[in-house]
Scaffold this motif. Structure first.
Motif, PDB file in Angstrom:
ATOM      1  N   VAL A  45       2.050 102.847  58.769  1.00  0.00           N
ATOM      2  CA  VAL A  45       2.393 102.869  57.349  1.00  0.00           C
ATOM      3  C   VAL A  45       2.922 104.265  57.046  1.00  0.00           C
ATOM      4  O   VAL A  45       2.258 105.265  57.326  1.00  0.00           O
ATOM      5  CB  VAL A  45       1.173 102.567  56.452  1.00  0.00           C
ATOM      6  N   PHE A  46       4.135 104.316  56.508  1.00  0.00           N
ATOM      7  CA  PHE A  46       4.755 105.576  56.119  1.00  0.00           C
ATOM      8  C   PHE A  46       4.671 105.690  54.600  1.00  0.00           C
ATOM      9  O   PHE A  46       5.043 104.767  53.882  1.00  0.00           O
ATOM     10  CB  PHE A  46       6.212 105.614  56.585  1.00  0.00           C
ATOM     11  N   LYS A  47       4.178 106.812  54.116  1.00  0.00           N
ATOM     12  CA  LYS A  47       3.992 107.034  52.675  1.00  0.00           C
ATOM     13  C   LYS A  47       5.153 107.854  52.115  1.00  0.00           C
ATOM     14  O   LYS A  47       5.691 108.724  52.803  1.00  0.00           O
ATOM     15  CB  LYS A  47       2.681 107.785  52.417  1.00  0.00           C
ATOM     16  N   ASN A  48       5.502 107.583  50.852  1.00  0.00           N
ATOM     17  CA  ASN A  48       6.559 108.337  50.161  1.00  0.00           C
ATOM     18  C   ASN A  48       7.793 108.480  51.050  1.00  0.00           C
ATOM     19  O   ASN A  48       8.269 109.572  51.315  1.00  0.00           O
ATOM     20  CB  ASN A  48       6.040 109.705  49.720  1.00  0.00           C
ATOM     21  N   PHE A  49       8.296 107.355  51.487  1.00  0.00           N
ATOM     22  CA  PHE A  49       9.348 107.293  52.502  1.00  0.00           C
ATOM     23  C   PHE A  49      10.698 107.028  51.849  1.00  0.00           C
ATOM     24  O   PHE A  49      10.848 106.080  51.082  1.00  0.00           O
ATOM     25  CB  PHE A  49       9.003 106.186  53.498  1.00  0.00           C
TER      26      PHE A  49
END
Length: 143
Positions: A45-49
């Motif tokens: 999961v990549f945040k603020n992508f």
């Protein structure tokens, strides 16, 4: 002239997503400047992508032997409400049966946008919208 809809051009131009999808793994990714959670070896999961000009709250990518699932979460519902602008088609609209969370009725809506060719694979795209989370853009890649 490019034949992909606007949003899929954003996805196609993102080097990180492109590497993950075309290589079917995360091994060639430089994670140094990324805010991410490794949930499993095949799920991140990549945040603020950032994808194109859009910053997503999170992007989940799951790789299995049969497909690759990408879910992009945004608080902005414009992708659901304006599908012609971003996907060049309206798709099929569904309203799911409402359910209760803490005594409040929650409604969820879905659009099946359809299939595209992206990264030389079939990509099936659908959209979800809810007051609880905003909008989720789901792309499933199949060989």
């Amino acid at each position: 002239m490019h034949d992909l809809p606007l949003f899929l051009r954003f996805v196609e131009s993102n080097e990180i997503i492109k590497k993950i999808i075309t290589n079917r793994d995360f091994s060639n990714i430089n994670f140094k400047n990324l805010d991410f959670i490794k949930e499993w070896d095949n799920q991140y999961v990549f945040k603020n992508f950032l994808v194109g000009e859009v910053k997503f709250t999170s992007i989940r990518i799951i790789i299995t032997p049969d497909n690759i699932a990408v879910s992009m979460l945004s608080t902005d519902i414009k992708y659901f409400d304006e599908p012609l602008t971003y996907f060049d088609r309206e798709g099929i609209f569904y309203e799911k049966e409402p359910y209760l969370i803490n005594g409040h009725e929650l409604r969820e809506f879905r659009r099946k946008i359809g299939s595209f060719t992206l990264f030389n694979m079939t990509a099936k795209l659908s959209l979800l919208k809810s007051a609880l989370y905003g909008c989720i853009i789901k792309i499933g890649f199949y060989n």
